[in-house]
Scaffold this motif. Structure first.
Motif, PDB file in Angstrom:
ATOM      1  N   GLU A  83       0.836  -1.214   0.000  1.00 14.73           N
ATOM      2  CA  GLU A  83       0.000   0.000   0.000  1.00 14.73           C
ATOM      3  C   GLU A  83       0.868   1.261   0.000  1.00 14.73           C
ATOM      4  O   GLU A  83       0.555   2.238  -0.691  1.00 14.73           O
ATOM      5  CB  GLU A  83      -0.930  -0.025   1.218  1.00 14.73           C
ATOM      6  CG  GLU A  83      -1.988   1.046   1.210  1.00 14.73           C
ATOM      7  CD  GLU A  83      -2.972   0.911   0.055  1.00 14.73           C
ATOM      8  OE1 GLU A  83      -3.427   1.966  -0.424  1.00 14.73           O
ATOM      9  OE2 GLU A  83      -3.277  -0.217  -0.367  1.00 14.73           O
ATOM     10  N   GLU A  84       1.952   1.246   0.762  1.00  9.66           N
ATOM     11  CA  GLU A  84       2.823   2.421   0.842  1.00  9.66           C
ATOM     12  C   GLU A  84       3.553   2.674  -0.467  1.00  9.66           C
ATOM     13  O   GLU A  84       3.907   3.817  -0.771  1.00  9.66           O
ATOM     14  CB  GLU A  84       3.860   2.241   1.950  1.00  9.66           C
ATOM     15  CG  GLU A  84       3.309   2.318   3.346  1.00  9.66           C
ATOM     16  CD  GLU A  84       4.357   2.062   4.398  1.00  9.66           C
ATOM     17  OE1 GLU A  84       4.598   2.974   5.211  1.00  9.66           O
ATOM     18  OE2 GLU A  84       4.946   0.960   4.397  1.00  9.66           O
ATOM     19  N   LEU A  85       3.798   1.621  -1.243  1.00 10.01           N
ATOM     20  CA  LEU A  85       4.571   1.765  -2.475  1.00 10.01           C
ATOM     21  C   LEU A  85       3.702   1.998  -3.710  1.00 10.01           C
ATOM     22  O   LEU A  85       4.229   2.205  -4.796  1.00 10.01           O
ATOM     23  CB  LEU A  85       5.439   0.523  -2.688  1.00 10.01           C
ATOM     24  CG  LEU A  85       6.530   0.331  -1.643  1.00 10.01           C
ATOM     25  CD1 LEU A  85       7.248  -0.981  -1.859  1.00 10.01           C
ATOM     26  CD2 LEU A  85       7.516   1.485  -1.655  1.00 10.01           C
ATOM     27  N   LYS A  86       2.378   1.974  -3.524  1.00 12.54           N
ATOM     28  CA  LYS A  86       1.492   2.222  -4.659  1.00 12.54           C
ATOM     29  C   LYS A  86       1.640   3.671  -5.109  1.00 12.54           C
ATOM     30  O   LYS A  86       1.726   4.580  -4.289  1.00 12.54           O
ATOM     31  CB  LYS A  86       0.033   1.984  -4.263  1.00 12.54           C
ATOM     32  CG  LYS A  86      -0.391   0.557  -4.355  1.00 12.54           C
ATOM     33  CD  LYS A  86      -1.886   0.448  -4.117  1.00 12.54           C
ATOM     34  CE  LYS A  86      -2.319  -0.990  -4.229  1.00 12.54           C
ATOM     35  NZ  LYS A  86      -3.744  -1.129  -3.927  1.00 12.54           N
ATOM     36  N   PRO A  87       1.636   3.894  -6.433  1.00 14.04           N
ATOM     37  CA  PRO A  87       1.702   5.279  -6.904  1.00 14.04           C
ATOM     38  C   PRO A  87       0.430   6.036  -6.522  1.00 14.04           C
ATOM     39  O   PRO A  87      -0.666   5.476  -6.548  1.00 14.04           O
ATOM     40  CB  PRO A  87       1.821   5.152  -8.418  1.00 14.04           C
ATOM     41  CG  PRO A  87       1.745   3.717  -8.744  1.00 14.04           C
ATOM     42  CD  PRO A  87       1.636   2.923  -7.489  1.00 14.04           C
ATOM     43  N   ILE A 135      16.360   5.740  -0.458  1.00 15.93           N
ATOM     44  CA  ILE A 135      17.509   5.135   0.232  1.00 15.93           C
ATOM     45  C   ILE A 135      17.328   3.622   0.310  1.00 15.93           C
ATOM     46  O   ILE A 135      18.274   2.856   0.083  1.00 15.93           O
ATOM     47  CB  ILE A 135      17.702   5.757   1.628  1.00 15.93           C
ATOM     48  CG1 ILE A 135      18.201   7.191   1.474  1.00 15.93           C
ATOM     49  CG2 ILE A 135      18.676   4.954   2.456  1.00 15.93           C
ATOM     50  CD1 ILE A 135      18.303   7.945   2.770  1.00 15.93           C
ATOM     51  N   ARG A 136      16.112   3.165   0.614  1.00 10.59           N
ATOM     52  CA  ARG A 136      15.840   1.724   0.671  1.00 10.59           C
ATOM     53  C   ARG A 136      16.063   1.088  -0.701  1.00 10.59           C
ATOM     54  O   ARG A 136      16.640   0.017  -0.816  1.00 10.59           O
ATOM     55  CB  ARG A 136      14.405   1.491   1.156  1.00 10.59           C
ATOM     56  CG  ARG A 136      13.942   0.064   1.126  1.00 10.59           C
ATOM     57  CD  ARG A 136      14.426  -0.718   2.311  1.00 10.59           C
ATOM     58  NE  ARG A 136      13.810  -2.037   2.295  1.00 10.59           N
ATOM     59  CZ  ARG A 136      14.360  -3.121   2.761  1.00 10.59           C
ATOM     60  NH1 ARG A 136      15.529  -3.063   3.348  1.00 10.59           N
ATOM     61  NH2 ARG A 136      13.758  -4.274   2.704  1.00 10.59           N
ATOM     62  N   ALA A 137      15.623   1.759  -1.775  1.00 10.44           N
ATOM     63  CA  ALA A 137      15.819   1.233  -3.132  1.00 10.44           C
ATOM     64  C   ALA A 137      17.301   1.124  -3.457  1.00 10.44           C
ATOM     65  O   ALA A 137      17.749   0.129  -4.041  1.00 10.44           O
ATOM     66  CB  ALA A 137      15.108   2.126  -4.151  1.00 10.44           C
ATOM     67  N   SER A 138      18.072   2.129  -3.067  1.00 10.00           N
ATOM     68  CA  SER A 138      19.517   2.093  -3.294  1.00 10.00           C
ATOM     69  C   SER A 138      20.150   0.915  -2.557  1.00 10.00           C
ATOM     70  O   SER A 138      20.973   0.184  -3.113  1.00 10.00           O
ATOM     71  CB  SER A 138      20.134   3.411  -2.826  1.00 10.00           C
ATOM     72  OG  SER A 138      21.526   3.372  -2.943  1.00 10.00           O
ATOM     73  N   PHE A 139      19.746   0.716  -1.303  1.00 12.06           N
ATOM     74  CA  PHE A 139      20.265  -0.413  -0.526  1.00 12.06           C
ATOM     75  C   PHE A 139      19.891  -1.742  -1.183  1.00 12.06           C
ATOM     76  O   PHE A 139      20.722  -2.642  -1.312  1.00 12.06           O
ATOM     77  CB  PHE A 139      19.736  -0.367   0.904  1.00 12.06           C
ATOM     78  CG  PHE A 139      19.937  -1.655   1.659  1.00 12.06           C
ATOM     79  CD1 PHE A 139      21.199  -2.023   2.089  1.00 12.06           C
ATOM     80  CD2 PHE A 139      18.877  -2.504   1.899  1.00 12.06           C
ATOM     81  CE1 PHE A 139      21.399  -3.218   2.764  1.00 12.06           C
ATOM     82  CE2 PHE A 139      19.058  -3.693   2.569  1.00 12.06           C
ATOM     83  CZ  PHE A 139      20.327  -4.057   3.005  1.00 12.06           C
TER      84      PHE A 139
END
Length: 175
Positions: A83-87, A135-139
């Protein structure tokens, strides 16, 4: 594909004679008979595996993705829900309604201040979440790269083991 394993008792006469069942049982798996007391590894929870990733985010980026006065954001631990990552949908802004100066009383200005503070909080929360996701995506990209390298290394090692096993079986027969 997983094969079903069946438990076999090798000798009922031996059981009647008082021998332990554990010594007489084995697992039948895809044409192989395996001893019941073989030392198999226990299952591992994937969430507990630590992957060595050479990732150190910029302290300034961490500060921008952390709430002041609370614990520092850790991209290794924070997981976002679906839900948090939905556009978010694009919402058209309402047309501004002109308010004449003679209607701008204290009540109007109090509502404007309240609305401006709410808009600022909303923008700050959105910016914070966007920074955390970046930052999470980069990690995760670094971790994915490390995992791909580890898989490549393990495949190379598996190939070597298969070669050694093939040579052994060619010389001494199948295991």
């Amino acid at each position: 594909m997983r094969h079903r394993r069946k438990r076999l008792v090798l000798s009922t006469e031996a059981l009647a004679a008082g021998a332990e069942e554990e010594a007489l049982c084995c697992w039948y798996n895809a044409g192989q008979i395996l001893p019941a007391n073989r030392n198999t590894p226990s299952p591992i929870d994937p969430e507990t595996i630590q992957v060595p990733v050479g990732y150190e985010p910029d302290p300034a980026d961490l500060a921008l993705s952390s709430i002041p006065g609370q614990e520092m954001f850790d991209p290794r631990k924070r997981k976002f829900s679906e839900e948090e990552l939905k556009p978010q949908p694009m919402i058209k802004k309402a047309r501004k309604v002109f308010i004449p100066d003679d209607l701008k009383d204290d009540k109007y200005w109090a509502r404007r201040r309240k609305n401006n503070m709410a808009a600022k909080r909303s923008r700050d929360a959105r910016r914070l979440k966007e920074n955390q996701i970046a930052i999470r995506a980069s990690f995760l990209e670094k971790e994915n790269s490390a995992l791909r390298q580890e898989v490549a290394d393990l495949r190379k090692e598996l190939g070597k083991c298969k070669n050694v096993l093939a040579k052994y079986e060619a010389r001494h027969g199948p295991l």
